[in-house]
Scaffold this active site. Structure first.
Site, short mmCIF file in Angstrom:
data_model
loop_
_atom_site.label_atom_id
_atom_site.label_comp_id
_atom_site.label_asym_id
_atom_site.label_seq_id
_atom_site.Cartn_x
_atom_site.Cartn_y
_atom_site.Cartn_z
N LEU A 1 -22.21 10.80 -50.99
CA LEU A 1 -22.52 9.46 -51.29
C LEU A 1 -24.04 9.52 -51.61
CD1 LEU A 1 -20.57 6.80 -49.17
CD2 LEU A 1 -20.21 7.34 -51.77
N ASP A 2 -24.82 8.93 -52.53
CA ASP A 2 -26.20 8.92 -52.53
C ASP A 2 -27.02 7.95 -51.44
OD1 ASP A 2 -26.26 10.38 -54.95
OD2 ASP A 2 -26.32 8.70 -56.42
N PRO A 3 -28.10 8.21 -50.98
CA PRO A 3 -28.87 7.66 -49.83
C PRO A 3 -28.60 6.02 -50.05
CG PRO A 3 -30.06 9.28 -50.69
CD PRO A 3 -28.99 9.32 -51.51
N VAL B 1 -25.84 4.33 -51.20
CA VAL B 1 -24.80 4.06 -51.26
C VAL B 1 -24.06 3.70 -49.89
CG1 VAL B 1 -22.35 4.36 -52.27
CG2 VAL B 1 -24.37 4.89 -53.60
#
Length: 301
Positions: free
Chosen positions: A53-55, A57
């Site tokens: 997951l991106d930071p 998210v």
């Protein structure tokens, strides 16, 4: 080589060394960072997250601890579910429902420029795409899709199809097979459970700290519940522990396999007590009298 006890009979230390945390990832740190925090917090040599997951998210991020990291490839099998805010650049047109429906099913995507994979056009499947709410130029979407679908790119493409252009606002993952957001654990929950266990004394109820830990860290078998399963004899499990495949005489229960089982399907093999022994590919008839049934991919004991 010994086979670990069934999930319900493991000590807290054994749970930590072969466990999974269904983490509610906070915004800010990367998935790699929170995995490293969990590794250090529970005191294991390694930890691995399933599906990055991106930071920015938030949401469902399973983190495997200790030797459970061997299970990571199994979590690529299945779907993802997200709740996303589609930020339109103009008022939503009347064709919004039709455009949303058009993005259900097989779609084409090219990974974004910042992606770690080659930017080749590829297909992904969107199983469900629902509009939960519309508030001005903000559209709340629930997306159930194949692993590897880029939600940011999906939002961009929907905006182009609408003629308004759009970008992705907030994104939260609500499920990743076989986990969902009904039993998420925060980093604070985990830290409190570990601290309670380590600091307990004779004044505490004897099982309370261990129960709190088990609520935060589940046995790693929880991460395999979506896979077809075979039950094998203890003697076969000990052979698998030394690297042998699963032979037909060692199979004692096939009731949890689909009918008919698909050749090459990824399956999980367990002891009769429920201990996960291995992951492998189904290459033979489990009801046969002889021959290899499962070719090993990961030994879990």
């Amino acid at each position: 080589m010994g086979i670990r006890p069934p999930p319900g009979e493991r000590s807290p230390a054994a749970v930590l060394s072969f466990g999974v945390v269904n983490l509610d990832k906070p915004p800010g740190p990367s998935a790699h960072q929170v995995s490293a925090w969990i590794r250090d917090l529970v005191g294991v040599e390694k930890a691995a997250h399933a599906g990055t997951l991106d930071p920015k998210v938030t949401g469902c991020l399973p983190v495997l601890t200790g030797t459970a990291t061997r299970i990571a490839p199994a979590l690529l099998e299945g779907f993802k579910e997200y709740v996303a805010v589609l930020e339109l650049h103009d008022d939503p047109p009347r064709i919004l429902p039709d455009v949303i429906e058009a993005f259900t099913g097989e779609i084409y995507q090219k990974p974004p420029k910042k992606s770690a994979v080659a930017r080749r056009l590829r297909t992904r499947t969107v199983y469900d795409l629902d509009v939960l709410d519309v508030d001005g130029r903000q559209v709340l979407l629930r997306i159930r899709c194949e692993s590897g679908t880029y939600i940011r790119k999906l939002c961009h493409d929907i905006g182009r199809a609408l003629g308004t252009n759009a970008h992705m606002g907030h994104l939260r993952r609500s499920a990743t097979t076989p986990f969902d957001d009904t039993d998420l654990v925060t980093l604070h929950d985990l830290a409190d459970a570990v601290a309670w266990l380590r600091d307990t004394d004779d004044t505490e109820p004897p099982d309370a700290p261990a129960d709190a830990l088990r609520a935060a860290v589940q046995p790693a078998e929880r991460a395999l519940t979506h896979l077809p399963r075979l039950t094998i004899a203890d003697s076969a499990a000990h052979e698998v522990a030394t690297g042998a495949p699963v032979y037909a005489p060692g199979v004692i229960d096939t009731t949890a396999l689909p009918t008919p089982p698909a050749d090459g399907a990824l399956v999980a093999c367990y002891t009769a007590g429920g201990t996960a022994v291995c992951l492998g590919r189904l290459v033979g008839d489990p009801d046969a009298d002889a021959g290899v049934v499962v070719a090993l991919e990961r030994v879990l004991v």
